[in-house]
Design a protein around this motif. Sequence first.
Motif, PDB file in Angstrom:
ATOM      1  N   ASN A  89       0.825  -1.206   0.000  1.00  0.00           N
ATOM      2  CA  ASN A  89       0.000   0.000   0.000  1.00  0.00           C
ATOM      3  C   ASN A  89       0.860   1.257   0.000  1.00  0.00           C
ATOM      4  O   ASN A  89       0.578   2.228  -0.703  1.00  0.00           O
ATOM      5  CB  ASN A  89      -0.922  -0.020   1.222  1.00  0.00           C
ATOM      6  N   SER A  93       1.266   4.126  -3.103  1.00  0.00           N
ATOM      7  CA  SER A  93       0.549   5.348  -2.740  1.00  0.00           C
ATOM      8  C   SER A  93       1.265   6.567  -3.305  1.00  0.00           C
ATOM      9  O   SER A  93       2.246   6.451  -4.030  1.00  0.00           O
ATOM     10  CB  SER A  93       0.429   5.455  -1.219  1.00  0.00           C
ATOM     11  N   THR A  97      -0.487   6.346  -7.078  1.00  0.00           N
ATOM     12  CA  THR A  97      -1.920   6.065  -6.977  1.00  0.00           C
ATOM     13  C   THR A  97      -2.680   6.448  -8.241  1.00  0.00           C
ATOM     14  O   THR A  97      -3.516   5.682  -8.739  1.00  0.00           O
ATOM     15  CB  THR A  97      -2.532   6.818  -5.776  1.00  0.00           C
ATOM     16  N   TRP A 105      -6.270  -0.736  -7.832  1.00  0.00           N
ATOM     17  CA  TRP A 105      -6.596  -0.008  -6.604  1.00  0.00           C
ATOM     18  C   TRP A 105      -7.396  -0.889  -5.656  1.00  0.00           C
ATOM     19  O   TRP A 105      -7.138  -0.914  -4.445  1.00  0.00           O
ATOM     20  CB  TRP A 105      -7.378   1.249  -6.954  1.00  0.00           C
ATOM     21  N   ARG A 108      -5.111  -3.318  -4.016  1.00  0.00           N
ATOM     22  CA  ARG A 108      -4.285  -2.668  -2.995  1.00  0.00           C
ATOM     23  C   ARG A 108      -5.049  -2.492  -1.692  1.00  0.00           C
ATOM     24  O   ARG A 108      -4.570  -2.864  -0.618  1.00  0.00           O
ATOM     25  CB  ARG A 108      -3.809  -1.308  -3.509  1.00  0.00           C
ATOM     26  N   GLU A 109      -6.242  -1.921  -1.773  1.00  0.00           N
ATOM     27  CA  GLU A 109      -7.021  -1.676  -0.561  1.00  0.00           C
ATOM     28  C   GLU A 109      -7.686  -2.943  -0.030  1.00  0.00           C
ATOM     29  O   GLU A 109      -7.809  -3.126   1.182  1.00  0.00           O
ATOM     30  CB  GLU A 109      -8.087  -0.606  -0.836  1.00  0.00           C
ATOM     31  N   LEU A 183     -11.437   6.555   1.104  1.00  0.00           N
ATOM     32  CA  LEU A 183     -11.222   5.489   0.108  1.00  0.00           C
ATOM     33  C   LEU A 183     -12.084   5.806  -1.106  1.00  0.00           C
ATOM     34  O   LEU A 183     -13.214   5.313  -1.221  1.00  0.00           O
ATOM     35  CB  LEU A 183     -11.586   4.136   0.705  1.00  0.00           C
ATOM     36  N   TYR A 186     -14.438   3.332  -2.917  1.00  0.00           N
ATOM     37  CA  TYR A 186     -15.337   2.524  -2.093  1.00  0.00           C
ATOM     38  C   TYR A 186     -16.632   3.296  -1.841  1.00  0.00           C
ATOM     39  O   TYR A 186     -16.606   4.499  -1.577  1.00  0.00           O
ATOM     40  CB  TYR A 186     -14.700   2.179  -0.751  1.00  0.00           C
ATOM     41  N   HIS A 265      -4.520   8.809   6.616  1.00  0.00           N
ATOM     42  CA  HIS A 265      -3.398   7.868   6.533  1.00  0.00           C
ATOM     43  C   HIS A 265      -2.620   7.810   7.846  1.00  0.00           C
ATOM     44  O   HIS A 265      -2.035   6.767   8.179  1.00  0.00           O
ATOM     45  CB  HIS A 265      -2.464   8.244   5.374  1.00  0.00           C
TER      46      HIS A 265
END
Length: 346
Positions: A89, A93, A97, A105, A108-109, A183, A186, A265
């Motif tokens: 991650n 980043s 990103t 992505w 990654r998350e 995020l 999301y 973060h």
Amino acid sequence: MGGLYSEYLNSSKVREHYNYTKETLDTQETPARQVASAFIVLLCCAIVVENLLVLVAVARNSKLHSAMYLFLGNLAASDLLAGVAFVANTLLSGPVTLGLTPVQWFAREGSAFITLSASVFSLLAIAIERQVAIAKVKVYGGDKSCRMGLLIGASWLISLVLGGLPILGWNCLGQLEACSTVLPLYAKPYVLCVVTIFSVILLAIVALYVRIYCVVRASHDDVALLKTVTIVLGVFIACWLPAFSILLVDYSCPVRACPVLYKAHYFFAFATLNSLLNPVIYTWRSRDLRREVLRPLRCWQRGPGGARRGRGAPDHRLLPLRSNSSLERGTHMPTSPTYLEGNTVV
């Protein structure tokens, strides 16, 4: 649905979502960011090494093959993978990103969410095993391995499903107004669902431990055991509560209305400390595990040919690993199998 999945390889989608949810897009790789990234990577390497030592110790020593040590090993495995996921991650980043495709992505998350889920469900499995041990009040029979396998397998299966829901379609591609700020690909309802599930599970674990304490409070050994698992649970909650809180703020806050979300973060970096602290707790509370984890260091201290050892360090290879637990003495106490058995609890 086909239109949704066709966007997964669109390299402009990630930039579009970040432009919508963020006030600014800081794409410069500054020296301060490089130093922070290097520190995080070193921290995660320490997490990987610590948890790997725990896994090797549990695998090598047959005395550590009791149910609770195996569940502890499962928790160490999830922490180890969390360290690996956070390294990935971190490296993907910043400026990197905006060059990712949505599927990259999500990977990654999603890996971070899967390892977090595995840690939560591992804690739940430990609590369930403790409750079963107390309720049965007898030495386990042949069903122990089956139950352990089911609990561990179920924890990882549910974690994979829960962490994989966004890549399966529960995301906000094509619905920018529904996107999370922390995020940006999301959907807010997904983030709320995950945090709610984790919170309910943690409350259930606390309730189980309170019930167990009411049963075993008369036993000194069991109270020491309960203290160990309570420390593990308390550290997890202390490390992850700020991150859960920021995700709840994210759900309730309109886009670009809460500047604190742009510092999320830091909250997640703090949460990663949980994976660093867990192995320290294991080795601190278990004498047998501590001996096994430190054995490579003792071998190094002996020097060439094994002619010398560190000052004042006894050769623990010659000492039998003993347990004074009530289970091994043949009595039927509600402690079998102990999480850190008998005299291994310090």
